[in-house]
Enzyme design. Structure first.
Site, PDB file in Angstrom:
ATOM      1  N   ASP A 122      -7.951   8.742 -20.665  1.00 48.98           N
ATOM      2  CA  ASP A 122      -8.187   7.314 -20.459  1.00 48.98           C
ATOM      3  C   ASP A 122      -7.855   6.619 -21.784  1.00 48.98           C
ATOM      4  OD1 ASP A 122      -9.296   4.749 -20.199  1.00 48.98           O
ATOM      5  OD2 ASP A 122     -10.884   5.457 -18.860  1.00 48.98           O
TER       6      ASP A 122
ATOM      7  N   TYR B 162     -16.463   6.667 -19.931  1.00 41.43           N
ATOM      8  CA  TYR B 162     -16.754   5.419 -19.233  1.00 41.43           C
ATOM      9  C   TYR B 162     -17.775   5.688 -18.113  1.00 41.43           C
ATOM     10  CZ  TYR B 162     -16.171   1.265 -16.433  1.00 41.43           C
ATOM     11  OH  TYR B 162     -16.419   0.126 -15.719  1.00 41.43           O
TER      12      TYR B 162
ATOM     13  N   LYS C 269      -8.698  -4.622 -18.925  1.00 39.63           N
ATOM     14  CA  LYS C 269      -9.077  -4.834 -20.311  1.00 39.63           C
ATOM     15  C   LYS C 269      -7.870  -5.358 -21.110  1.00 39.63           C
ATOM     16  CE  LYS C 269     -12.720  -3.119 -18.501  1.00 39.63           C
ATOM     17  NZ  LYS C 269     -13.074  -1.704 -18.530  1.00 39.63           N
TER      18      LYS C 269
ATOM     19  N   ARG D 273       0.795  -1.219   0.000  1.00 40.71           N
ATOM     20  CA  ARG D 273       0.000   0.000   0.000  1.00 40.71           C
ATOM     21  C   ARG D 273       0.837   1.283   0.000  1.00 40.71           C
ATOM     22  NH1 ARG D 273      -1.036   3.466   3.542  1.00 40.71           N
ATOM     23  NH2 ARG D 273      -1.197   1.966   5.227  1.00 40.71           N
TER      24      ARG D 273
HETATM   25  C1  LIG Z   1     -13.421  -0.746 -17.613  1.00 40.22           C
HETATM   26  C2  LIG Z   1     -13.035   0.665 -17.816  1.00 40.22           C
HETATM   27  C3  LIG Z   1     -12.688   1.494 -16.734  1.00 40.22           C
HETATM   28  C4  LIG Z   1     -12.780   1.005 -15.291  1.00 40.22           C
HETATM   29  O1  LIG Z   1     -11.883  -0.024 -15.023  1.00 40.22           O
HETATM   30  P1  LIG Z   1     -12.120  -1.104 -13.856  1.00 40.22           P
HETATM   31  O2  LIG Z   1     -10.900  -1.945 -13.940  1.00 40.22           O
HETATM   32  O3  LIG Z   1     -13.394  -1.837 -14.178  1.00 40.22           O
HETATM   33  O4  LIG Z   1     -12.241  -0.347 -12.573  1.00 40.22           O
HETATM   34  C5  LIG Z   1     -12.303   2.782 -16.992  1.00 40.22           C
HETATM   35  N1  LIG Z   1     -12.254   3.269 -18.262  1.00 40.22           N
HETATM   36  C6  LIG Z   1     -12.582   2.515 -19.317  1.00 40.22           C
HETATM   37  C7  LIG Z   1     -12.515   3.111 -20.695  1.00 40.22           C
HETATM   38  C8  LIG Z   1     -12.984   1.193 -19.149  1.00 40.22           C
HETATM   39  O5  LIG Z   1     -13.321   0.464 -20.211  1.00 40.22           O
END
Ligand SMILES: *Cc1c(COP(=O)(O)O)cnc(C)c1O
Length: 378
Positions: A168, A97, A193, A43
């Site tokens: 993002d 998102y 992802k 952490r």
């Molecule tokens: C899935 C996703 C997130 C969030 O990620 P988690 O691992 O589910 O918390 C944020 N931005 C995008 C574009 C995503 O596809």
């Protein structure tokens, strides 16, 4: 080192005990402190397994430093809380998102942070900026319609005004797009992802220069949300194949988009790699590949639900970025909570299907879509 090689070789830890060529896994949460000036602690975001992953992704994104998290939302919430305080204002694109939207609308009013959601054009973003704006938060390509944001234009404009830009980059991956090279200050991923890539781990990462990464890490130590050694190991292992996976997925997506674009059962295809797509010129300028996400509208007489149920290989499933091709209807999943009017305004129809293209042979995917779509008659 080129990206293919970075995926394999950057950030590996030596294994002096056995000479093994993989990074050892260091799970200890207690460590001797006498005669050491730094105790590794999960952490505190300073363990060797975390560092190994950060080094690899930072190299791929062309960033100085990074902070690894236990989910994408842990990364996004920590970045925002590190960069914003009561009285500040932040600008978000409205096609974002869903979890990020929900975080902002739920948390920011309680913290006294103001925000605007705006259309994805540079003009709309710039108009929303006030002298209290500290952060502009972007995402490109967008979910689910794969719209493209001009990252370089927004980044240059923001930098000249001292506003921090966050992007993002989950959908594009560092194989297809490196926002830092376009002037973006903080790059964030849901590693759940493509970085993980096998639909079996949850993680997130923020990349930035040393100063901003230090601010994010400082906040992260308060909030927690760190990643354990076992998952670091799985992520490091996954990243070694990121380039080959994403390259194949991107190539497959291009072929599927081409097939769908000429199919009589398909009303419209959303994929920035198609020359007819409105986002194509900017995508061609800022992306190396057009990504492996695409969406399409089936003709209104056909039910999107029925098409999904007829598929034999492509799996109707939420989430994205895995080696297997998956499909979902945003009205049933990511955008289920929006009102019909709001969905209509954003262009998300009942007949929209979003595909996360995997690494299978493209002809098997095309055959499956062909049999599920039929000849275009209901
Ligand atoms: C899935 C996703 C997130 C969030 O990620 P988690 O691992 O589910 O918390 C944020 N931005 C995008 C574009 C995503 O596809």
């Amino acid at each position: 080192m080129r990206r293919e090689t970075q995926c394999v070789h950057r950030g590996g830890l030596p294994d002096p005990m056995t000479g093994g060529i993989n990074s050892p896994i260091y799970p200890s949460t207690a460590a001797g402190y006498l005669d050491r000036d730094r105790v590794p602690y999960q952490r505190y975001f300073n363990t060797p397994n975390q560092a190994a992953v950060v080094a690899k992704v930072a190299a791929l994104e062309g960033a100085e430093d990074g902070v690894l998290f236990s989910s994408g939302m842990a990364a996004i919430s920590t970045i925002l809380l590190a960069l914003l305080r009561s009285g500040d204002h932040a600008v978000f694109q409205e096609e974002l998102y869903g979890g990020t939207c929900a975080l902002v609308t739920d948390l920011f009013p309680r913290l006294g942070i103001d925000y605007s959601f705006v259309p994805i054009t540079p003009e709309a973003i710039q108009q929303a900026v006030t002298d209290r704006t500290k952060v502009i938060f972007l995402e490109s390509p967008t979910n689910p319609l794969l719209r493209v944001v001009d990252l370089r234009r927004v980044a240059e404009w923001a930098r000249a005004r001292g506003v921090i830009t966050v992007a993002d980059n989950t959908f594009a991956t560092p194989i297809n797009q490196t926002p830092a090279a376009l002037g973006i200050d903080v790059v964030v991923h849901s590693g759940t992802k493509y970085l993980g890539g096998h639909s079996d781990i949850q993680c997130g990462i923020a990349l930035a220069d040393a100063e901003l990464a230090g601010r994010i890490r400082h906040q992260a130590c308060h909030l927690g949300g760190s990643l354990n050694a076992a998952t670091c190991h799985l992520l490091e292992r996954s990243l070694k194949t990121l380039h080959v996976r994403v390259e194949r997925q991107t190539e497959n997506a291009g072929r599927l988009a081409g097939f769908l674009a000429q199919h009589p059962a398909v009303a419209q295809v959303y994929y920035p790699g198609l020359p007819t797509d409105p986002g194509h010129p900017i995508a061609a300028a800022q992306m190396r590949g057009f990504g492996a996400m695409l969406a399409f509208d089936v003709r209104r007489e056909l039910s999107a639900d029925a098409v999904q149920r007829r598929l034999k290989l492509i799996c109707p499933a939420v989430s994205l970025g895995g080696v297997e091709t998956t499909i979902c209807a945003p009205v049933q999943t990511s955008h289920a909570k929006l009102s019909p009017a709001e969905r209509q305004r954003l262009g998300i129809t009942e007949s929209l299907l979003r595909v996360s293209v995997g690494i299978e042979h493209h002809d098997d995917l095309i055959d499956d879509l062909a049999q599920a779509l039929g000849d275009g008659t209901p």
